[in-house]
Design a protein around this motif. Structure first.
Motif, PDB file in Angstrom:
ATOM      1  N   MET A 176       0.988  -1.239   0.051  1.00  0.00           N
ATOM      2  CA  MET A 176       0.040   0.112   0.000  1.00  0.00           C
ATOM      3  C   MET A 176       0.696   1.333  -0.024  1.00  0.00           C
ATOM      4  SD  MET A 176      -2.727  -1.009  -0.543  1.00  0.00           S
ATOM      5  CE  MET A 176      -3.430   0.688  -0.618  1.00  0.00           C
ATOM      6  N   ASN A 177       2.224   1.061   0.540  1.00  0.00           N
ATOM      7  CA  ASN A 177       2.843   2.209   0.604  1.00  0.00           C
ATOM      8  C   ASN A 177       3.410   2.570  -0.923  1.00  0.00           C
ATOM      9  OD1 ASN A 177       5.544   1.068   0.087  1.00  0.00           O
ATOM     10  ND2 ASN A 177       5.478   0.492   2.197  1.00  0.00           N
ATOM     11  N   ALA A 178       3.224   1.996  -2.060  1.00  0.00           N
ATOM     12  CA  ALA A 178       3.307   2.256  -3.336  1.00  0.00           C
ATOM     13  C   ALA A 178       2.508   3.145  -3.732  1.00  0.00           C
ATOM     14  CB  ALA A 178       3.368   0.807  -4.093  1.00  0.00           C
ATOM     15  N   PRO A 185      -0.474  -5.937  -0.473  1.00  0.00           N
ATOM     16  CA  PRO A 185      -0.989  -5.896   0.760  1.00  0.00           C
ATOM     17  C   PRO A 185      -1.104  -4.763   1.978  1.00  0.00           C
ATOM     18  CG  PRO A 185       0.700  -7.624   0.514  1.00  0.00           C
ATOM     19  CD  PRO A 185       0.625  -6.605  -0.573  1.00  0.00           C
ATOM     20  N   GLY A 186      -1.922  -4.764   2.601  1.00  0.00           N
ATOM     21  CA  GLY A 186      -1.851  -3.505   3.649  1.00  0.00           C
ATOM     22  C   GLY A 186      -1.161  -3.881   4.630  1.00  0.00           C
ATOM     23  N   MET A 215     -11.201  -1.530   9.094  1.00  0.00           N
ATOM     24  CA  MET A 215     -11.658  -2.929   9.833  1.00  0.00           C
ATOM     25  C   MET A 215     -11.110  -3.020  11.030  1.00  0.00           C
ATOM     26  SD  MET A 215     -11.924  -5.489   6.368  1.00  0.00           S
ATOM     27  CE  MET A 215     -12.435  -6.782   7.634  1.00  0.00           C
ATOM     28  N   GLY A 216     -10.300  -2.187  11.445  1.00  0.00           N
ATOM     29  CA  GLY A 216      -9.701  -1.986  12.733  1.00  0.00           C
ATOM     30  C   GLY A 216      -8.482  -3.128  13.124  1.00  0.00           C
ATOM     31  N   GLY A 254      -9.428  -1.614   3.964  1.00  0.00           N
ATOM     32  CA  GLY A 254     -10.103  -0.364   3.896  1.00  0.00           C
ATOM     33  C   GLY A 254      -9.215   0.775   4.072  1.00  0.00           C
ATOM     34  N   PHE A 255      -7.988   0.414   4.139  1.00  0.00           N
ATOM     35  CA  PHE A 255      -6.963   1.451   4.637  1.00  0.00           C
ATOM     36  C   PHE A 255      -7.047   2.621   3.289  1.00  0.00           C
ATOM     37  CE2 PHE A 255      -2.690   3.821   4.464  1.00  0.00           C
ATOM     38  CZ  PHE A 255      -2.781   4.236   5.525  1.00  0.00           C
ATOM     39  N   SER A 256      -7.076   2.269   1.995  1.00  0.00           N
ATOM     40  CA  SER A 256      -6.962   3.083   0.739  1.00  0.00           C
ATOM     41  C   SER A 256      -8.120   3.836   0.649  1.00  0.00           C
ATOM     42  CB  SER A 256      -6.312   2.234  -0.153  1.00  0.00           C
ATOM     43  OG  SER A 256      -7.276   1.276  -0.627  1.00  0.00           O
TER      44      SER A 256
END
Length: 273
Positions: free
Chosen positions: A158-160, A199-200, A231-232, A266-268
Protein backbone atom coordinates in the motif's frame (compact mmCIF):
# COMPACT_ATOMS: atom_id res chain seq x y z
CA UNK A 1 -7.66 -30.48 -4.30
CA UNK A 2 -8.72 -28.13 -7.10
CA UNK A 3 -8.25 -29.61 -10.55
CA UNK A 4 -7.29 -26.26 -12.11
CA UNK A 5 -4.41 -25.89 -9.67
CA UNK A 6 -3.25 -29.51 -9.81
CA UNK A 7 -2.18 -28.86 -13.41
CA UNK A 8 -0.01 -25.89 -12.50
CA UNK A 9 3.74 -25.63 -11.94
CA UNK A 10 4.44 -22.67 -9.67
CA UNK A 11 7.67 -21.06 -8.44
CA UNK A 12 7.59 -18.89 -5.32
CA UNK A 13 10.52 -16.60 -4.54
CA UNK A 14 11.00 -15.64 -0.91
CA UNK A 15 9.20 -18.88 -0.12
CA UNK A 16 10.19 -19.05 3.54
CA UNK A 17 8.93 -15.58 4.46
CA UNK A 18 5.57 -14.96 6.09
CA UNK A 19 3.72 -14.32 2.83
CA UNK A 20 5.70 -16.80 0.74
CA UNK A 21 5.19 -19.69 3.14
CA UNK A 22 1.47 -18.90 3.42
CA UNK A 23 1.19 -18.99 -0.36
CA UNK A 24 3.12 -22.27 -0.50
CA UNK A 25 0.89 -23.95 2.07
CA UNK A 26 -2.30 -22.71 0.43
CA UNK A 27 -1.26 -23.75 -3.07
CA UNK A 28 0.02 -27.14 -1.90
CA UNK A 29 -3.44 -27.89 -0.49
CA UNK A 30 -4.85 -27.13 -3.94
CA UNK A 31 -2.51 -29.65 -5.55
CA UNK A 32 -0.08 -27.38 -7.39
CA UNK A 33 3.52 -28.41 -8.01
CA UNK A 34 5.66 -25.84 -6.25
CA UNK A 35 9.27 -24.71 -6.42
CA UNK A 36 10.24 -23.22 -3.06
CA UNK A 37 12.97 -20.71 -3.82
CA UNK A 38 15.12 -18.96 -1.23
CA UNK A 39 18.67 -18.42 -0.03
CA UNK A 40 18.52 -20.56 3.12
CA UNK A 41 18.29 -24.22 2.14
CA UNK A 42 17.67 -25.35 5.72
CA UNK A 43 14.64 -23.08 6.05
CA UNK A 44 13.28 -24.24 2.70
CA UNK A 45 13.65 -27.90 3.68
CA UNK A 46 11.84 -27.18 6.95
CA UNK A 47 8.96 -25.60 5.04
CA UNK A 48 8.88 -28.49 2.61
CA UNK A 49 8.60 -30.99 5.46
CA UNK A 50 5.63 -29.06 6.85
CA UNK A 51 3.61 -29.11 3.65
CA UNK A 52 4.90 -32.05 1.62
CA UNK A 53 6.61 -34.73 3.68
CA UNK A 54 6.90 -37.17 0.76
CA UNK A 55 8.45 -34.45 -1.45
CA UNK A 56 6.28 -35.37 -4.43
CA UNK A 57 4.61 -31.99 -4.79
CA UNK A 58 7.39 -29.54 -3.94
CA UNK A 59 11.06 -29.05 -4.65
CA UNK A 60 13.74 -27.10 -2.78
CA UNK A 61 15.31 -24.42 -4.96
CA UNK A 62 18.28 -22.69 -3.39
CA UNK A 63 18.76 -19.39 -5.17
CA UNK A 64 19.24 -15.68 -4.79
CA UNK A 65 16.82 -13.37 -6.63
CA UNK A 66 19.75 -11.01 -7.28
CA UNK A 67 21.94 -13.75 -8.78
CA UNK A 68 20.75 -14.62 -12.27
CA UNK A 69 22.98 -17.68 -12.58
CA UNK A 70 21.51 -19.20 -9.43
CA UNK A 71 18.01 -18.56 -10.80
CA UNK A 72 18.85 -20.25 -14.09
CA UNK A 73 20.19 -23.23 -12.16
CA UNK A 74 17.03 -23.31 -10.02
CA UNK A 75 14.84 -23.31 -13.13
CA UNK A 76 16.75 -26.24 -14.59
CA UNK A 77 16.30 -28.20 -11.38
CA UNK A 78 12.57 -27.43 -11.35
CA UNK A 79 12.21 -28.32 -15.05
CA UNK A 80 13.91 -31.66 -14.53
CA UNK A 81 11.40 -32.65 -11.84
CA UNK A 82 8.12 -31.04 -12.85
CA UNK A 83 8.55 -29.61 -16.34
CA UNK A 84 8.08 -26.00 -17.40
CA UNK A 85 6.94 -23.25 -15.06
CA UNK A 86 3.40 -21.88 -15.49
CA UNK A 87 3.22 -19.34 -12.67
CA UNK A 88 5.79 -17.14 -10.95
CA UNK A 89 5.08 -15.48 -7.62
CA UNK A 90 7.60 -12.72 -6.94
CA UNK A 91 7.33 -12.58 -3.16
CA UNK A 92 10.96 -11.88 -2.20
CA UNK A 93 11.45 -8.34 -0.95
CA UNK A 94 11.95 -6.30 2.18
CA UNK A 95 13.26 -3.20 3.87
CA UNK A 96 16.49 -2.39 5.73
CA UNK A 97 17.04 -0.52 9.03
CA UNK A 98 19.85 1.40 7.30
CA UNK A 99 17.28 2.87 4.88
CA UNK A 100 14.76 3.81 7.58
CA UNK A 101 14.62 7.15 9.39
CA UNK A 102 13.98 7.42 13.10
CA UNK A 103 11.81 10.53 12.71
CA UNK A 104 8.51 10.76 10.82
CA UNK A 105 9.07 14.47 10.12
CA UNK A 106 12.43 16.21 9.94
CA UNK A 107 14.02 16.59 13.34
CA UNK A 108 17.63 17.74 13.43
CA UNK A 109 17.93 16.19 16.89
CA UNK A 110 17.02 12.76 15.56
CA UNK A 111 19.71 10.10 15.79
CA UNK A 112 18.88 9.07 12.22
CA UNK A 113 17.11 11.51 9.93
CA UNK A 114 17.04 11.65 6.13
CA UNK A 115 20.60 13.00 5.94
CA UNK A 116 21.92 10.01 7.87
CA UNK A 117 20.50 7.28 5.62
CA UNK A 118 23.08 4.95 4.16
CA UNK A 119 23.24 4.91 0.36
CA UNK A 120 24.22 1.25 0.34
CA UNK A 121 21.16 0.45 2.44
CA UNK A 122 18.92 2.34 0.03
CA UNK A 123 20.52 0.56 -2.92
CA UNK A 124 20.03 -2.80 -1.20
CA UNK A 125 16.33 -2.14 -0.72
CA UNK A 126 15.83 -1.09 -4.35
CA UNK A 127 17.78 -4.06 -5.64
CA UNK A 128 15.96 -6.59 -3.48
CA UNK A 129 12.50 -5.35 -4.38
CA UNK A 130 12.85 -4.26 -8.01
CA UNK A 131 15.69 -6.35 -9.41
CA UNK A 132 14.53 -9.17 -7.15
CA UNK A 133 11.33 -9.29 -9.21
CA UNK A 134 12.85 -8.27 -12.55
CA UNK A 135 15.45 -11.05 -12.71
CA UNK A 136 13.14 -13.96 -11.76
CA UNK A 137 10.64 -12.66 -14.32
CA UNK A 138 13.36 -12.81 -16.96
CA UNK A 139 14.49 -16.31 -16.05
CA UNK A 140 11.19 -18.08 -15.33
CA UNK A 141 9.28 -15.97 -17.85
CA UNK A 142 10.96 -17.90 -20.65
CA UNK A 143 8.97 -20.94 -19.53
CA UNK A 144 5.79 -19.04 -18.75
CA UNK A 145 5.63 -17.44 -22.20
CA UNK A 146 4.84 -20.88 -23.59
CA UNK A 147 2.14 -21.75 -21.05
CA UNK A 148 -1.53 -21.30 -21.88
CA UNK A 149 -2.12 -20.64 -18.18
CA UNK A 150 0.92 -18.43 -17.69
CA UNK A 151 0.88 -15.65 -15.15
CA UNK A 152 3.27 -13.60 -13.03
CA UNK A 153 2.13 -12.11 -9.74
CA UNK A 154 4.24 -9.51 -7.97
CA UNK A 155 3.97 -8.36 -4.37
CA UNK A 156 3.55 -4.63 -4.05
CA UNK A 157 2.47 -2.70 -0.96
CA UNK A 158 0.00 0.00 0.00
CA UNK A 159 2.93 2.37 0.47
CA UNK A 160 3.48 2.16 -3.28
CA UNK A 161 0.42 4.40 -3.70
CA UNK A 162 1.11 6.84 -0.86
CA UNK A 163 4.59 6.68 0.71
CA UNK A 164 4.75 5.94 4.41
CA UNK A 165 6.85 8.00 6.77
CA UNK A 166 10.26 6.63 7.82
CA UNK A 167 10.73 4.24 4.86
CA UNK A 168 11.53 6.24 1.70
CA UNK A 169 13.53 3.50 0.01
CA UNK A 170 10.97 0.76 0.56
CA UNK A 171 8.08 3.01 -0.49
CA UNK A 172 9.91 4.00 -3.66
CA UNK A 173 10.94 0.45 -4.42
CA UNK A 174 7.39 -0.83 -4.10
CA UNK A 175 6.13 2.01 -6.30
CA UNK A 176 8.54 0.69 -8.93
CA UNK A 177 6.86 -2.73 -8.64
CA UNK A 178 3.50 -1.20 -9.58
CA UNK A 179 5.07 0.42 -12.62
CA UNK A 180 6.94 -2.75 -13.57
CA UNK A 181 3.75 -4.79 -13.24
CA UNK A 182 1.94 -2.49 -15.68
CA UNK A 183 4.88 -2.40 -18.07
CA UNK A 184 5.31 -6.17 -18.11
CA UNK A 185 1.57 -6.76 -18.50
CA UNK A 186 1.56 -4.56 -21.59
CA UNK A 187 4.72 -6.09 -23.00
CA UNK A 188 3.44 -9.66 -22.60
CA UNK A 189 -0.20 -8.91 -23.46
CA UNK A 190 -1.80 -12.02 -24.96
CA UNK A 191 1.04 -14.22 -23.70
CA UNK A 192 1.43 -13.75 -19.93
CA UNK A 193 -0.96 -12.08 -17.54
CA UNK A 194 0.94 -9.94 -15.02
CA UNK A 195 -0.68 -8.54 -11.89
CA UNK A 196 0.25 -7.57 -8.36
CA UNK A 197 -1.16 -7.82 -4.87
CA UNK A 198 -0.69 -4.86 -2.54
CA UNK A 199 -1.00 -6.01 1.07
CA UNK A 200 -2.05 -3.45 3.62
CA UNK A 201 -0.61 -3.62 7.12
CA UNK A 202 0.44 -7.05 8.25
CA UNK A 203 2.46 -7.68 11.37
CA UNK A 204 5.63 -9.50 10.30
CA UNK A 205 9.14 -10.02 11.65
CA UNK A 206 10.25 -7.30 9.25
CA UNK A 207 8.11 -4.54 10.73
CA UNK A 208 7.72 -5.78 14.31
CA UNK A 209 10.16 -3.20 15.65
CA UNK A 210 7.98 -0.44 14.19
CA UNK A 211 4.68 -1.85 15.47
CA UNK A 212 5.52 -3.14 18.95
CA UNK A 213 7.04 -1.62 22.05
CA UNK A 214 9.58 -3.61 24.05
CA UNK A 215 6.82 -4.78 26.41
CA UNK A 216 4.85 -6.19 23.46
CA UNK A 217 2.17 -3.49 23.39
CA UNK A 218 1.31 -1.66 20.19
CA UNK A 219 3.52 1.31 19.39
CA UNK A 220 2.22 4.78 18.63
CA UNK A 221 2.77 4.02 14.94
CA UNK A 222 0.73 0.81 15.15
CA UNK A 223 -2.16 2.58 16.84
CA UNK A 224 -2.03 5.29 14.18
CA UNK A 225 -2.27 2.63 11.45
CA UNK A 226 -5.20 0.91 13.12
CA UNK A 227 -7.01 4.23 13.51
CA UNK A 228 -6.79 4.65 9.72
CA UNK A 229 -7.88 1.09 8.92
CA UNK A 230 -11.69 0.81 8.88
CA UNK A 231 -11.61 -2.91 9.69
CA UNK A 232 -9.65 -2.07 12.84
CA UNK A 233 -7.04 -4.80 12.70
CA UNK A 234 -3.82 -5.85 11.05
CA UNK A 235 -4.09 -8.33 8.22
CA UNK A 236 -3.34 -12.03 8.48
CA UNK A 237 -1.28 -13.60 5.67
CA UNK A 238 -4.22 -15.93 4.94
CA UNK A 239 -6.26 -12.85 4.01
CA UNK A 240 -4.24 -12.72 0.77
CA UNK A 241 -5.07 -16.22 -0.41
CA UNK A 242 -8.45 -15.50 -2.01
CA UNK A 243 -6.96 -12.77 -4.18
CA UNK A 244 -4.01 -15.01 -5.04
CA UNK A 245 -6.24 -17.89 -6.13
CA UNK A 246 -8.39 -15.56 -8.22
CA UNK A 247 -5.42 -14.00 -10.04
CA UNK A 248 -3.89 -17.40 -10.78
CA UNK A 249 -7.08 -19.07 -12.03
CA UNK A 250 -7.39 -18.26 -15.72
CA UNK A 251 -11.04 -19.29 -15.73
CA UNK A 252 -11.86 -16.52 -13.24
CA UNK A 253 -9.39 -13.76 -14.11
CA UNK A 254 -8.47 -14.52 -17.69
CA UNK A 255 -9.15 -10.93 -18.80
CA UNK A 256 -7.36 -9.35 -15.83
CA UNK A 257 -3.85 -8.06 -16.39
CA UNK A 258 -1.82 -5.04 -15.34
CA UNK A 259 -3.73 -4.42 -12.10
CA UNK A 260 -2.54 -3.96 -8.52
CA UNK A 261 -5.12 -5.32 -6.08
CA UNK A 262 -5.17 -3.78 -2.57
CA UNK A 263 -5.86 -6.17 0.32
CA UNK A 264 -5.80 -3.59 3.08
CA UNK A 265 -8.84 -3.67 5.34
CA UNK A 266 -10.10 -0.44 3.78
CA UNK A 267 -6.99 1.64 4.50
CA UNK A 268 -6.86 3.07 0.98
CA UNK A 269 -10.55 4.04 0.99
CA UNK A 270 -10.53 5.97 4.27
CA UNK A 271 -9.85 9.71 4.35
CA UNK A 272 -9.47 9.84 8.11
CA UNK A 273 -12.80 11.60 8.70
Amino acid sequence: MTKAFSNLNIVITGATGVIGSTFAKGLAKKGAKIGLLGRDETKIERLQSEIDSDKKQTIVLKGDVLDKKSLINAKEIFNNKFGKVDVLLNVAGGNSPTATTEDEFYDKQSKKNFFDLDEKGVEQVFNLNYLGSFLPSQVFGEDIIGSELGTIINISSMNAFTPLTKIPAYSGAKASINNFTQWLATYFAGHIRVNAIAPGFFETNQNKQLLRNQDGSYSERANKILSQTPMGRFGNPEDLLGTLYWLIDDTQSGFVTGVVVPVDGGFSSYSGV
